[in-house]
Enzyme design. Structure first.
Site, PDB file in Angstrom:
ATOM      1  N   HIS A   6       7.181   5.699   1.347  1.00  0.00           N
ATOM      2  CA  HIS A   6       7.987   4.530   0.949  1.00  0.00           C
ATOM      3  C   HIS A   6       8.940   4.901  -0.192  1.00  0.00           C
ATOM      4  CE1 HIS A   6       4.255   2.448   2.523  1.00  0.00           C
ATOM      5  NE2 HIS A   6       5.205   1.868   3.214  1.00  0.00           N
ATOM      6  N   ALA A  30       0.877  -1.185   0.000  1.00  0.00           N
ATOM      7  CA  ALA A  30       0.000   0.000   0.000  1.00  0.00           C
ATOM      8  C   ALA A  30       0.913   1.233   0.000  1.00  0.00           C
ATOM      9  CB  ALA A  30      -0.958   0.003   1.178  1.00  0.00           C
ATOM     10  N   LEU A  31       1.774   1.267  -0.985  1.00  0.00           N
ATOM     11  CA  LEU A  31       2.884   2.216  -0.998  1.00  0.00           C
ATOM     12  C   LEU A  31       2.434   3.646  -1.261  1.00  0.00           C
ATOM     13  CD1 LEU A  31       5.500   0.127  -3.026  1.00  0.00           C
ATOM     14  CD2 LEU A  31       5.131   0.198  -0.558  1.00  0.00           C
ATOM     15  N   SER A  85       0.856   7.450   5.544  1.00  0.00           N
ATOM     16  CA  SER A  85       0.760   6.108   6.104  1.00  0.00           C
ATOM     17  C   SER A  85      -0.161   5.292   5.225  1.00  0.00           C
ATOM     18  CB  SER A  85       0.170   6.183   7.523  1.00  0.00           C
ATOM     19  OG  SER A  85      -0.286   4.909   7.928  1.00  0.00           O
ATOM     20  N   ARG A  97      -2.214   3.307   6.226  1.00  0.00           N
ATOM     21  CA  ARG A  97      -3.509   3.260   6.901  1.00  0.00           C
ATOM     22  C   ARG A  97      -4.401   4.454   6.569  1.00  0.00           C
ATOM     23  NH1 ARG A  97      -3.363  -0.577  11.220  1.00  0.00           N
ATOM     24  NH2 ARG A  97      -1.263  -1.385  11.476  1.00  0.00           N
TER      25      ARG A  97
END
Ligand code: PAF
Length: 296
Positions: A51, A46-47, A201, A203
């Protein structure tokens, strides 16, 4: 997950995607033999830009950049959280291909945890794993150390890249490397933020529009802490931060000012040589963490 994604078509053809450790190991052995340096960016997918900033840092320093995408079950103490963790393999492959990453390891769970795997080193991190995230997510850091140690054994990089957003994780991994007497150089890359300050994030993708709007209160609370520190006491700063978070509709789990090495609470801000404000808060049903270095 591995095996269920489609490899994107050209022009993203320069990156090798490996699902099996044996294949990755063989490929990396060729590089190692030629004396080229290797950088490793472990992720759970879930880049986002955060990242990619780790990848860019590695590309600037290493001859070869290897990423991994593996949602590690052993670091989730809540099975619902594991189930809901965002997974976007096709998008991730496309992003990494464009980024210049040379090789991606996307193993299935059985590849990382085969039955016949040798037992892991028993790490013990003392207070580092008991405070903050450790107190709210029992076993989490043992799982992180377990998977990072396994991935390092496989990839054998010169440099390892982690994001500062997971501050406690960086302290745990640094301690793990110390306990293993490893020569791997840990590079901690600053947190990337959205324009409104929310730390990037994986999330964040799960935030409802309402809580996406409320979430930057976390950054606001950290900025207030930076403004107040060290003139106000840690207790007053923490109380102010909890109030800011609650007023925005978030449910804080902790807001602590800790020594950046021991992760123990800073007692006297005026005398401390290292201080980091660390926070975890729920935005609806999404748990977010963030931190800000105050000194050190
Ligand atoms: O930070 C993460 O994404 C994970 O904890 C890590 C380091 C990839 C280990 O699973």
């Amino acid at each position: 997950m591995a095996g269920s994604f489609k490899t994107p078509a050209a022009p993203f053809s320069a990156m090798y995607v490996f699902q099996h450790s044996a294949h990755l190991r063989r490929y990396l052995a060729l590089y190692r033999a030629s004396g080229r340096t290797l950088g490793f960016v472990p992720t759970m997918g879930a880049l986002h830009e955060g990242h990619l900033s780790l990848v860019r840092r590695s590309l600037a320093q290493d001859d070869l950049t290897v990423c991994s995408i593996f949602v590690n079950p052993t670091q989730f103490n809540d099975s619902e959280d594991l189930k809901k963790y965002p997974r976007t393999p096709e998008k991730d492959i496309a992003l990494l291909s464009k980024s210049g990453c040379t090789a991606l390891f996307m193993p299935a769970v059985a590849e990382v945890y085969p039955d016949e795997a040798p037992p892991d080193t028993e790490f013990s991190f003392g207070a580092l794993e008991q405070v903050m995230e450790g107190a709210f997510r029992p076993g989490h850091f043992r799982g992180v150390a377990q998977v990072v140690a396994r991935l390092l054994t496989l990839v054998q990089p010169q440099r390892l890249y982690l994001g500062q957003k997971d501050f406690q994780q960086t302290a745990i991994v640094a301690e793990m490397l110390r306990q293993l007497q490893s020569d791997v150089e840990l590079n901690i890359v600053p947190t990337m933020r959205e324009p409104d300050g929310l730390a990037m994030s994986s999330r964040n993708a799960r935030l409802s529009p309402e809580f996406r709007k409320a979430a930057p209160a976390i950054y606001k609370a950290l900025l207030e802490a930076r403004r107040l520190y060290p003139h106000s006491s840690a207790a007053d700063i923490n109380a102010q931060a909890l109030q800011t978070l609650t007023a925005a509709g978030l449910r804080p789990e902790y807001f602590d000012i800790v020594d950046g090495h021991t992760l123990l609470p800073v007692q006297n801000g005026r005398k401390a040589t290292s201080a980091v404000a660390c926070v975890a808060a729920w935005a609806g049903n999404v748990r977010l963490i963030d931190n800000m270095v105050l000194i050190g």
